[in-house]
Design an enzyme around this catalytic site. Structure first.
Site, short mmCIF file in Angstrom:
data_model
loop_
_atom_site.label_atom_id
_atom_site.label_comp_id
_atom_site.label_asym_id
_atom_site.label_seq_id
_atom_site.Cartn_x
_atom_site.Cartn_y
_atom_site.Cartn_z
N CYS A 26 6.09 8.88 4.36
CA CYS A 26 7.25 8.45 3.57
C CYS A 26 8.07 7.49 4.42
CB CYS A 26 8.08 9.65 3.10
SG CYS A 26 8.59 10.77 4.43
N HIS A 27 9.06 6.88 3.82
CA HIS A 27 9.85 5.86 4.51
C HIS A 27 11.33 6.09 4.29
CE1 HIS A 27 6.07 3.57 4.79
NE2 HIS A 27 5.93 3.73 3.48
N TYR A 43 9.59 -8.70 2.67
CA TYR A 43 10.25 -8.16 1.48
C TYR A 43 11.52 -7.45 1.91
CZ TYR A 43 8.41 -3.53 2.82
OH TYR A 43 8.13 -2.38 3.50
N ARG A 118 2.34 2.42 14.35
CA ARG A 118 1.59 1.87 13.22
C ARG A 118 1.23 0.41 13.46
NH1 ARG A 118 3.59 1.03 6.91
NH2 ARG A 118 1.69 1.82 5.92
N HIS A 175 -3.64 5.62 3.38
CA HIS A 175 -3.91 5.39 1.96
C HIS A 175 -5.40 5.25 1.61
CE1 HIS A 175 0.34 5.03 1.97
NE2 HIS A 175 0.43 3.74 2.21
N ASP A 242 4.38 8.57 0.05
CA ASP A 242 4.62 7.14 0.23
C ASP A 242 5.96 6.71 -0.38
OD1 ASP A 242 4.08 4.59 1.25
OD2 ASP A 242 3.02 3.94 -0.54
N ASN A 247 6.70 -2.29 -2.56
CA ASN A 247 5.82 -3.34 -3.07
C ASN A 247 4.94 -2.90 -4.23
OD1 ASN A 247 6.48 -5.58 -1.21
ND2 ASN A 247 5.68 -4.18 0.35
#
Length: 289
Positions: A26-27, A43, A118, A175, A242, A247
């Site tokens: 998650c973010h 973005y 990452r 993913h 996620d 996006n």
């Protein structure tokens, strides 16, 4: 097409998760007024601060989480570290760092709950990670016992796989390798992912069903890939929401429905517990074992 904002009112899941369940992907985004987005970001998402994430996890029945640094914040991990600090040890993190990151900076991140780095090889997020830079960073993080999280477009795996095999540390693939669910289990990208997973250095997240799916909600076509991976590699799979789904340009998922999708991905109670409790504990909270 303009990216969608995250679901404003996710359902309460029908599936009750086991105690200690972890959202391993998650973010947090911003708030931009406090934690500005990187000027090099491709973005600028809607604010998705820690308070919203904590509220979502309470609603879904999730006790722990791993926050993954997203490219919109670049190598400034402040928003993530701030969220981890507010979690009372229930959250960990995956950072992004510059090639010249110092040992002291890495030690500070470790103290802040970061347990890996990452690397992006995804076209819409900008230039792919430089291989030499990856090698240098990996050499610096191995002494900390960290792992690498690898995010790539499925078509890149043919060229990327030999490079990944060079790296002497655990690697976690985001993913499900972003495969195309409509191409079936026999597609080259998924078969290459399976070949990597035969090497015990590799782990994979059965997350991003809304990215893998071509059929749309409820993403049952993607769940078929997740179930295959969970049954084939039960001890090296993780799951995550996620959230807030950066996006996504169509079919913004309901996070409660994503929890319910676990009934297809890990239909056996023992497999589910291994996926959402035991495996994240081994990787992110080994001191509790």
């Amino acid at each position: 097409m303009t990216p969608l904002t995250f679901h404003p009112n996710p359902k309460k899941p029908d599936l009750v998760l086991p105690a200690g369940a972890c959202d391993a992907h998650c973010h947090v985004f911003g708030p931009a007024a406090v934690f500005p987005f990187s000027p090099s970001a491709t973005y600028a998402p809607e604010d998705a601060p820690k308070e919203k994430l904590f509220e979502l996890h309470r609603h879904l029945g999730i006790d722990r989480a791993v926050i993954v640094q997203a490219s919109c914040h670049g190598t400034d991990n402040s928003a993530m570290v701030d969220a981890i600090a507010a979690s009372n040890g229930r959250y960990r993190g995956i950072g992004m760092v510059a090639r010249d990151v110092s040992r002291k900076e890495l030690e500070d991140l470790h103290e802040g709950g970061i347990r890996g780095v990452r690397f992006n090889f995804v076209t819409h997020l900008g230039k792919a990670a430089d291989h030499d830079a990856v090698r240098e960073i990996v050499a610096k993080i191995i002494p900390l016992g960290w792992h690498a999280v690898i995010h790539f477009d499925a078509h890149r795996l043919v060229g990327l796989a030999p490079f990944l095999k060079e790296l002497e540390l655990p690697m976690l693939i985001d993913h499900m390798g972003r495969v195309d669910a409509s191409a079936g289990l026999e597609q080259e990208a998924f078969q290459l992912l399976i070949q990597l997973m035969e090497d015990e250095r590799f782990w994979v997240k059965v997350s991003g069903s809304e990215r893998v799916s071509r059929a749309g909600p409820p993403f049952h076509d993607a769940a078929e890939f997740g179930r295959f991976l969970v049954e084939r590699f039960p001890d090296r799979v993780l799951w995550g929401t996620d959230w807030p789904h950066p996006n996504i340009k169509q079919h913004m998922p309901d996070d409660g429905a994503l929890v319910d999708l676990l009934a297809r991905i890990a239909p056996d109670a023992a497999l589910l517990k291994t996926l959402v409790v035991d495996n994240p504990t081994r990787l992110y909270w080994p001191e509790t074992l």
